[in-house]
Design a protein around this motif. Structure first.
Motif, mmCIF file in Angstrom:
data_model
loop_
_atom_site.group_PDB
_atom_site.id
_atom_site.type_symbol
_atom_site.label_atom_id
_atom_site.label_comp_id
_atom_site.label_asym_id
_atom_site.label_seq_id
_atom_site.Cartn_x
_atom_site.Cartn_y
_atom_site.Cartn_z
ATOM 1 N N VAL A 1 0.901 -1.439 0.059
ATOM 2 C CA VAL A 1 0.050 -0.147 0.050
ATOM 3 C C VAL A 1 0.674 1.220 0.045
ATOM 4 O O VAL A 1 0.476 2.073 -0.637
ATOM 5 C CB VAL A 1 -0.960 -0.074 1.151
ATOM 6 N N SER A 2 1.921 1.256 0.850
ATOM 7 C CA SER A 2 2.775 2.375 0.932
ATOM 8 C C SER A 2 3.511 2.714 -0.590
ATOM 9 O O SER A 2 3.969 3.911 -1.066
ATOM 10 C CB SER A 2 3.667 2.255 1.823
ATOM 11 N N ASN A 3 3.842 1.579 -1.273
ATOM 12 C CA ASN A 3 4.489 1.620 -2.395
ATOM 13 C C ASN A 3 3.551 2.215 -3.585
ATOM 14 O O ASN A 3 4.015 2.940 -4.654
ATOM 15 C CB ASN A 3 5.073 0.470 -3.059
ATOM 16 N N SER B 1 4.806 -5.585 -5.233
ATOM 17 C CA SER B 1 4.872 -4.034 -5.754
ATOM 18 C C SER B 1 5.448 -3.850 -7.093
ATOM 19 O O SER B 1 5.275 -3.049 -7.802
ATOM 20 C CB SER B 1 6.176 -3.389 -4.570
ATOM 21 N N ALA B 2 6.146 -4.896 -7.498
ATOM 22 C CA ALA B 2 6.942 -4.888 -8.901
ATOM 23 C C ALA B 2 5.422 -4.875 -9.976
ATOM 24 O O ALA B 2 5.446 -4.420 -10.995
ATOM 25 C CB ALA B 2 7.900 -5.852 -9.184
ATOM 26 N N ALA C 1 3.195 -1.379 -8.366
ATOM 27 C CA ALA C 1 3.693 -0.136 -8.806
ATOM 28 C C ALA C 1 4.457 -0.018 -9.783
ATOM 29 O O ALA C 1 4.176 -0.344 -10.933
ATOM 30 C CB ALA C 1 4.479 -0.058 -7.406
ATOM 31 N N THR C 2 5.840 0.138 -9.786
ATOM 32 C CA THR C 2 6.825 0.023 -10.836
ATOM 33 C C THR C 2 8.090 -0.768 -10.394
ATOM 34 O O THR C 2 8.255 -0.823 -9.282
ATOM 35 C CB THR C 2 7.142 1.440 -11.174
ATOM 36 N N PRO C 3 8.716 -1.333 -11.259
ATOM 37 C CA PRO C 3 9.910 -2.039 -11.001
ATOM 38 C C PRO C 3 10.874 -1.069 -10.390
ATOM 39 O O PRO C 3 11.325 -1.677 -9.298
ATOM 40 C CB PRO C 3 10.438 -2.552 -12.267
ATOM 41 N N ARG C 4 10.857 -0.093 -10.505
ATOM 42 C CA ARG C 4 12.059 0.949 -9.787
ATOM 43 C C ARG C 4 11.474 1.267 -8.413
ATOM 44 O O ARG C 4 12.423 1.126 -7.483
ATOM 45 C CB ARG C 4 12.132 2.441 -10.601
ATOM 46 N N ILE C 5 10.264 1.475 -8.177
ATOM 47 C CA ILE C 5 9.666 1.390 -6.751
ATOM 48 C C ILE C 5 9.802 0.176 -6.033
ATOM 49 O O ILE C 5 10.436 0.375 -4.984
ATOM 50 C CB ILE C 5 8.207 2.044 -6.690
ATOM 51 N N ALA C 6 9.673 -0.757 -6.632
ATOM 52 C CA ALA C 6 9.756 -1.968 -5.849
ATOM 53 C C ALA C 6 11.123 -2.308 -5.581
ATOM 54 O O ALA C 6 11.553 -2.762 -4.489
ATOM 55 C CB ALA C 6 9.295 -3.014 -6.919
#
Length: 173
Positions: A20-22, A74-75, A78-83
């Motif tokens: 959720v935070s990501n 998260s990947a 969200a996005t791989p970079r965020i993950a």
């Protein structure tokens, strides 16, 4: 090694909080704060309660399982970079939280969760924002400062529920 029944709830809580935070960190409230700052500090709360209840070895186990599951999810959401940024920052910060908490666990009830959360938040914020947003053209430095300030506020606010839970559930642990 699979997660035992007593650690299933902390692992699930950790995964939910991080995922959720990501998602929420991608939505700024303004130029100095993202929504992720409001949810991520709960990860330290989960780690500290786990450490208090089951000890540092089990807390590290929750961190490792939470890390693995949250990075994979998260990947996807969200996005791989965020993950990648989140996973890297999470693992370092949460393991540091376990270490600091355990060193201070015999002090006054509030010292271990507050000190470990503040130190862990500083490391997490620095690593996450530099890995996730550096070079993006977004105001990541101001987001980092704002998020860190909110994380400190949240660490202070969460002392009340932490103290209540420890007094009711973990007396003598």
């Amino acid at each position: 090694m699979p997660v035992n029944k007593q650690l299933a709830l902390p692992v699930a809580a950790m995964v939910v909080v991080v995922v959720v935070s990501n998602i929420m960190v991608q939505y700024p409230i303004n130029d100095w704060l993202t929504y992720g700052a409001l949810t991520y500090p709960v990860a330290f709360f989960v780690t500290d309660l786990t450490n208090r209840a089951f000890g540092p070895a089990q807390a590290r186990r929750v961190v490792r399982w939470g890390f693995f599951c949250a990075v994979v999810l998260s990947a996807w959401v969200a996005t791989p970079r965020i993950a990648f940024a989140s996973g890297s920052a999470f693992l370092v910060a949460q393991l540091l939280d376990v270490f600091v908490f355990n060193r201070l666990r015999k002090e006054s009830w509030w010292k271990a969760p507050l000190a470990s959360s503040v130190i862990g938040s500083a490391i997490d914020t620095t690593l996450f924002f530099s890995l996730a947003f550096a070079g993006s053209g977004l105001p990541w430095l101001t987001w980092a400062y704002g998020d860190f300030a909110v994380k400190i506020g949240m660490a202070l606010l969460m002392l009340a529920p932490y103290g209540g839970i420890v007094r009711r559930r973990f007396a003598g642990v």
